[in-house]
Design an enzyme around this catalytic site. Structure first.
Site, PDB file in Angstrom:
ATOM      1  N   SER A  32      59.185  60.552  39.012  1.00  0.00           N
ATOM      2  CA  SER A  32      60.024  60.731  39.934  1.00  0.00           C
ATOM      3  C   SER A  32      59.231  61.004  41.176  1.00  0.00           C
ATOM      4  O   SER A  32      58.024  61.564  41.214  1.00  0.00           O
ATOM      5  CB  SER A  32      60.949  61.958  39.612  1.00  0.00           C
ATOM      6  OG  SER A  32      61.952  62.194  40.510  1.00  0.00           O
ATOM      7  N   GLU A  33      59.779  60.807  42.384  1.00  0.00           N
ATOM      8  CA  GLU A  33      58.847  60.513  43.610  1.00  0.00           C
ATOM      9  C   GLU A  33      58.589  62.079  44.017  1.00  0.00           C
ATOM     10  O   GLU A  33      57.767  62.136  44.811  1.00  0.00           O
ATOM     11  CB  GLU A  33      59.756  60.056  44.744  1.00  0.00           C
ATOM     12  CG  GLU A  33      60.385  58.568  44.530  1.00  0.00           C
ATOM     13  CD  GLU A  33      61.677  58.378  43.980  1.00  0.00           C
ATOM     14  OE1 GLU A  33      61.655  58.586  42.770  1.00  0.00           O
ATOM     15  OE2 GLU A  33      62.628  57.994  44.646  1.00  0.00           O
ATOM     16  N   ASN A  34      59.462  62.997  43.750  1.00  0.00           N
ATOM     17  CA  ASN A  34      59.023  64.005  44.229  1.00  0.00           C
ATOM     18  C   ASN A  34      58.024  64.997  43.454  1.00  0.00           C
ATOM     19  O   ASN A  34      57.573  66.155  43.642  1.00  0.00           O
ATOM     20  CB  ASN A  34      60.524  65.112  44.300  1.00  0.00           C
ATOM     21  CG  ASN A  34      61.076  65.191  42.794  1.00  0.00           C
ATOM     22  OD1 ASN A  34      60.903  64.249  42.241  1.00  0.00           O
ATOM     23  ND2 ASN A  34      61.779  66.343  42.479  1.00  0.00           N
TER      24      ASN A  34
END
Lengths: 218, 230, 218, 230
Positions: A47-49
């Protein structure tokens, strides 16, 4: 579209998630693909975060207030999850460690161009991480309804909207068909149960190659 | 959901490294140097290597083994002052040495690991460090273009690893290890301890296994990893 | 040089390490300055190999094999020590978080140029981290014997050796004097007990300004 | 040896921020957003701010307070889709918005924090992202020059902090926080927990206190930090 056709599309996309992969699933349809991946398949969800090894979504009463995915869903850790900052997260993306990125789209072109972040004058919330996901994953898959709500084709000869990335889409999954984008152009690979070639041609805004052999159905 | 298993043997891991390969080696002095992986690289013997390491270790250890065995064609490094073999071979022209300021070396490797092409810095402007580097204007100031430094392989030493390749490093043994692990086409880790998936808290993982290709568990540590008695 | 003069030089340099500073001490004389910093002064020592809050040097029997400073000494952790990778370590340096870098030198010039890493044909082990320390610390101090082993000046009008950094040295501590380098040139600030101006001029390869007031002695 | 003490009050910390300042705000959604520091910024009321944050939070929280209070002139961000106020003010021309791809935003901030001037990447080449960015050749390939993004202040949310400013972050609340902490002239941290020096193991510190100027301990957390009930 029948929910049946949607389920089969999700399942078909899930079949391309194979053991050993690191995968990023975009918000919306791509995220839904996850439910159709066989439980035993060892994969790492990114996930990008700042998460590798994203675990199942939790209900609000079980959620950790500090643990969301890039779409804002409260997710969980699994054995082997790691957290890191946003720079490291996109280092994973840009350095080619994503085996697969599955994205939604407004438009995909026969040359692999993707438009999924902006409709000038109507919708421009910002691109988030889409550009890097679309440009740098080793394989880029688009999963979407074959046509928009008005029935207009979303697969086009050339995109009309501002591009997310130029020429990086490898495969398109829709409720009607699976296409590959190759150096020789748009290739029909599979066709959904209940669809036929005539219908498919009418709903597709670009010419495509049809193999000589029988088309697999999904 | 379960994560992929990347455990392998040291022989198999190192056998992928052929003549002419570029190889990053973690470590700053002894801490973090993957001595067992280097020893296996000496045993298998590929030649004409480009070695990228902060320093050349000291006589009789690590990089020195590769130098003495004639496997190194080129060394990219920030400092070789503690290794007389390296200095002699450089002076004799037996190896080519490219010196890079330590922080620029770290950053060229990190930039590669972050999938970028280069960066602009004013470090070295107006000194011999500038030679051969294009000048670039950024917001009206002048800097030098430094290029990303990648390698075919990275050999990494970790304190603990799980089967997916999540790593943690001990004290100052971290140094170049996580950076190099990110910057290579194939990254091989030797770990002092294999721990079960989940034993490293997700917040305590220093480097995510997404960057790792093969994890090798070390047997009892050879003496070379110990405190140097001077 | 008497060891007495050396001790006074070290002590004088130590007096410029004031509460709140983050400091990097180079190998050799700079490291020795530490012993003369008052024990209660809160400072953070940085080491290039990835330590902030370097603690005292340990004997080999007490050493942690994984904990050395950039000079290879076995050091210790103190309450509040942090370890990080080499990229973060130089982020601290280049982003101006070092309040003071103390370095040794082969030559320093009246314009602030420093040469301390290479003697062509004789000594070229590589620059390590010296270039970034010399260019990016908020203050750069050089601590060195006033002359080389043959009695030749090390403070020069212009450096003759390859430069480490151009125009960044702020202050020079030697066994004979303390100089500041300002826009107006080399300024004599203090003179060592037992040195005099005639002697100092003879041992210095660049002209320097002498203040009208009495010179402090150290 | 002992380390400097950087504890301060929230009022004093925020009072340094004047009209026209550029302010980085940590956080990705709720996790890691320094709501209490932002609330104090609203209370003290400096105007004409440039705000740099991954997203604009949602209606009624965080960045939205600053927008509603008319304190923001310019927003540098990757995505504002969850904040209708931000979209409306952008469309009305009440604020200027610069969109930056998320990873490029992270990296522009990190490059600033690492004391560099810019970097070269092929992200966005041939798309509208390219507009206004110089093309740079690196080793025969073409990339775009991206500039370092600095700020006058960074407001950071940490899970734990010691008095020197060593920080650790919880789960996905890390995100932009350590990067922004490195990239500002002055960095202010709000911490859920102050711990004694040495309570954070040196290997478990996520960001060294060398980057931190002021640490503020939070009282009991307001509800806005909690799980969003949809």
């Amino acid at each position: 579209m029948s929910s049946n056709a949607k389920e089969r599309m999700l399942k078909r996309a899930a079949a391309d998630i194979v053991p050993g992969m690191t995968v990023n699933l975009g918000i919306g349809l791509p995220t839904e693909v996850l439910q159709h991946v066989e439980p035993g398949v060892p994969v790492c969800l990114h996930s990008e975060n700042g998460i590798a090894g994203v675990g199942p979504v939790l209900s609000p009463d079980k959620a950790d207030r500090n643990l969301i995915d890039a779409g804002g869903a409260y997710v969980s850790a699994i054995p082997g999850t790691a957290f890191f900052d946003s720079a490291v997260s996109f280092a994973i993306v840009r350095s080619g460690r994503l085996d697969l990125s599955l994205l939604g789209a407004f438009e995909v072109a026969a040359n692999g161009d993707l438009a999924n972040w902006k409709i000038p004058g109507k919708f421009s919330p910002g691109m988030g991480g889409a550009i890097e996901l679309a440009q740098k994953a080793r394989r880029v898959g688009v999963i979407m309804m074959h046509t928009d709500r008005k029935g207009n084709p979303k697969i086009l000869d050339r995109c009309t909207l501002p591009l997310t990335a130029r020429g990086h889409v490898n495969r398109i999954y829709t409720d009607m068909a699976v296409f590959d984008i190759t150096a020789e152009g748009l290739q029909l690979r599979e066709i959904a149960l209940g669809s036929d070639l005539t219908e498919l041609r009418a709903a597709t805004g670009a010419p495509f190659h049809v193999p000589d052999q029988d088309l697999p159905r999904f | 959901m379960t994560l992929p298993d990347k455990r392998g043997t040291i022989e198999e891991a190192i056998s992928a490294i052929g003549d002419g390969a570029s190889v990053m080696l973690g470590g700053f002095g002894v801490p973090g140097t993957p001595f067992c992986l280097i020893r296996e690289l000496v045993r298998q013997g590929p030649r004409n290597l480009t070695v990228i390491k902060n320093d050349a270790n000291e006589a009789g250890m690590g990089v020195d083994w590769l130098l003495e065995n004639g496997q190194v064609a080129r060394l990219v490094t920030s400092h070789i002052g503690l290794n007389p073999t390296a200095i002699r071979m450089m002076n004799e022209g037996a190896i080519e040495v490219e010196f890079v300021p330590q922080g620029i070396l770290a950053e060229r490797i990190r930039i590669a690991g972050a999938g970028m092409m280069g960066f602009v810095t004013d470090i070295g402007l107006g000194t011999p460090i500038e030679e051969g580097k294009p000048r670039i204007a950024v917001d009206g100031r002048t800097g030098l273009l430094e290029t990303a430094l990648r390698a075919d392989f990275a050999l990494i030493h970790a304190d603990s690893a799980d089967s997916f390749g999540n790593l943690s490093f001990s004290a100052s043994a971290r140094n170049f290890n996580p950076l190099m692990a990110m910057a290579a086409r194939k990254t091989i880790v030797e770990a002092e301890r294999m721990v079960p998936l989940g034993a490293l808290l997700p917040e305590h993982v220093h480097l995510s296994g997404t960057f790792i290709d093969i994890v090798v568990e070390l047997p009892e540590l050879p003496e070379v990893y110990g405190v140097i008695q001077r």
